[in-house]
Motif scaffolding. Structure first.
Motif, PDB file in Angstrom:
ATOM      1  N   LYS A 203      -2.111  -1.007  -3.642  1.00 43.76           N
ATOM      2  CA  LYS A 203      -3.538  -0.483  -2.941  1.00 43.76           C
ATOM      3  C   LYS A 203      -3.046  -0.277  -1.493  1.00 43.76           C
ATOM      4  O   LYS A 203      -2.880  -1.333  -0.895  1.00 43.76           O
ATOM      5  CB  LYS A 203      -4.551  -1.088  -3.585  1.00 43.76           C
ATOM      6  N   ALA A 231      -3.449   3.165  -5.835  1.00 45.29           N
ATOM      7  CA  ALA A 231      -4.672   3.807  -4.837  1.00 45.29           C
ATOM      8  C   ALA A 231      -4.438   3.751  -3.545  1.00 45.29           C
ATOM      9  O   ALA A 231      -3.792   3.133  -2.939  1.00 45.29           O
ATOM     10  CB  ALA A 231      -5.748   2.870  -5.037  1.00 45.29           C
ATOM     11  N   GLU A 262      -6.078   6.643  -7.712  1.00 43.50           N
ATOM     12  CA  GLU A 262      -7.082   6.795  -7.068  1.00 43.50           C
ATOM     13  C   GLU A 262      -6.686   7.473  -5.785  1.00 43.50           C
ATOM     14  O   GLU A 262      -5.630   6.928  -5.035  1.00 43.50           O
ATOM     15  CB  GLU A 262      -7.975   5.308  -6.602  1.00 43.50           C
ATOM     16  N   SER A 476     -11.383   0.064  -7.988  1.00 46.72           N
ATOM     17  CA  SER A 476     -11.880   1.377  -7.613  1.00 46.72           C
ATOM     18  C   SER A 476     -12.103   1.447  -6.359  1.00 46.72           C
ATOM     19  O   SER A 476     -11.182   1.088  -5.557  1.00 46.72           O
ATOM     20  CB  SER A 476     -13.078   1.528  -8.429  1.00 46.72           C
TER      21      SER A 476
END
Length: 479
Positions: A203, A231, A262, A476
């Motif tokens: 991420k 992400a 994401e 998320s």
């Protein structure tokens, strides 16, 4: 004559015990935790810190000292669970002196061989490129840190180069947040090069970093081959062209990337042409679950492309269209598709889209048919009485849960109105509350729906234990 008994000499046999080792918590094995060492040695970060201050001639930082004292008492250390040191410079509960480059040098020396610190939050401090040098050295030598938050410091291009080069060798960091550091186009290029080499970062947040067209294209190209990043946040670049070249290259990446879950493209000056390119690419993509297109220039014509995508795509779960201009026609297009053709989208945000009662009522009707759509955010549009009645009915009948929307009905003189609630997909992106739950699911619904949470270790523990979403990537919203 009585013969004395000859006693048999006692033999002390060594009891053979089966050696058992403490099993590290789920998701920690990849960190090569030395659990035996953590359990046997009592942590004393605070004393180590005081000695390091003396050795380096640096004055004691009271907030760092306090955080380390609390960490020494943390039960998670004794259980061999990783902890995150939260040394944010915008803490309002206690007087905070912001962390400087010298303070970070001392802290890095203390944490050099500390295996149980898996997260470090240094947001909103005054770290510069000199501090980035200490960060880079630490990342090269440390083998347990998973989460590093450097949001809104004063790190520039040279600091970005140092950190990115350190990640060529680092094998454990899973989440890096550089949000708000003005690394510029050149600094972004160093991260693009890093993405070609690093295979553990999952991420990456490069939002508000003043990146330009060149580095966005380079990052998109790197992600075509990168298989580890789940992400990425590319919000608010500095784009001076109206040709939407960056969106075209992101679309090409999505055709080939099978791991990204994401994607944040907020404030990209994206128009309907850009949406068309993304949607065509996503016909062939089966991994993306969260698409953020907020604060762009998408109209109802752009929604037509999204509608065709929703008819065919079977993986997209969150769509953020906040602060565009889809108006009534766009809302009606969405509602028709959601009612008849799509059963995978779980959350939709159309906040501040110039939608009036006609479009909002159509969306409420779609929710009566589509039972999968559980989260909807509508504040900032034009509410009439029909809208208020429609959403009040959804809430009162239980079809729409009060914590899954950003409005709450109330009645005055026999008329129903809607009040705003502090709920949304990622309300706590730039800040976190001083009190209460930091990862509040009502304010950050994407944490409960999609995939990549802020604290990857905690996410792994929950999802591997409960087996909620098999195959879901680790992690998320960029909360």
């Amino acid at each position: 004559m009585e013969v004395p008994c000859r006693s048999r000499p006692s033999v002390h046999r060594k009891k053979r015990c089966r050696k058992t080792e403490a099993v590290p918590p789920v998701g920690v094995s990849s960190l090569r935790f030395n659990t035996k060492q953590v359990m046997s040695e009592r942590p004393d970060l605070h004393q180590h810190y005081l000695r390091a201050c003396q050795n380096l001639g640096q004055p004691e930082h009271p907030f760092i000292a306090r955080v380390l004292q609390e960490a020494d008492k943390n039960d998670k250390i004794r259980c061999a669970k990783g902890i995150t040191l939260k040394i944010a410079g915008n803490n309002h509960l206690v007087p905070v002196q912001r962390v400087t480059d010298g303070d970070l040098q001392v802290l890095a020396s203390v944490l050099h061989n500390t295996v149980y610190v898996t997260g470090l939050d240094l947001r909103y401090n005054v770290l510069t490129d000199a501090g980035a040098k200490h960060v880079a050295t630490f990342l090269q030598e440390n083998s347990t840190l998973q989460y590093l938050n450097l949001m809104f410091n004063d790190i520039g291009t040279s600091g970005a180069e140092l950190i990115a080069r350190a990640l060529h060798r680092n094998k454990t960091l899973a989440y890096l947040r550089m949000t708000g550091n003005k690394i510029g186009n050149k600094g972004g290029m160093f991260f693009a090069s890093m993405l070609r080499i690093n295979s553990t970062l999952e991420k990456l947040d490069l939002g508000d970093c003043d990146m330009g067209t060149q580095c966005l294209i380079a990052i998109a190209t790197a992600l075509t081959q990168n298989k580890s990043v789940k992400a990425i946040n590319l919000n608010r670049p500095l784009l001076y062209s109206q040709e939407e070249e960056t969106t075209v290259h992101v679309a090409l990446m999505l055709k080939n990337n099978s791991s990204l879950v994401e994607l944040h493209l907020c404030k990209h000056e994206m128009k309907n042409f850009g949406v068309e390119q993304l949607c065509e690419a996503l016909y062939e993509n089966s991994s993306l679950r969260y698409l953020d297109l907020s604060c762009n220039k998408i109209t109802c014509d752009g929604v037509k492309f999204l509608v065709e995508l929703l008819k065919r795509n079977q993986t997209l779960e969150i769509l953020d269209l906040r602060a565009n201009r889809i108006e009534d026609d766009g809302a009606i297009y969405l509602s028709e598709t959601l009612a008849l053709n799509n059963r995978t989208l779980q959350a939709l945000s159309v906040v501040s889209n110039n939608i009036s009662g006609k479009g909002l009522v159509a969306l409420s009707d779609a929710m009566k048919t589509n039972m999968e759509l559980s989260y909807i955010y509508i504040w900032g549009n034009k509410f009439d009485e029909a809208t208020c009645m429609a959403f009040s009915e959804l809430i009162q009948t239980g079809r729409l849960k009060p914590n899954c929307t950003d409005v709450e009905p109330y009645e005055v003189d026999g008329h129903v109105h809607l009040a705003e609630l502090s709920h949304g997909l990622k309300k706590h992106y730039y800040w976190t509350p001083s009190c209460g739950e930091v990862t509040n699911k009502d304010a950050n619904a994407s944490l409960a729906i999609a995939a990549v949470s802020e604290h990857l270790l905690e996410y792994r523990q929950v999802h591997q234990t409960n087996n909620l979403h098999p195959g879901l990537p680790l992690g998320s919203s960029f909360a």
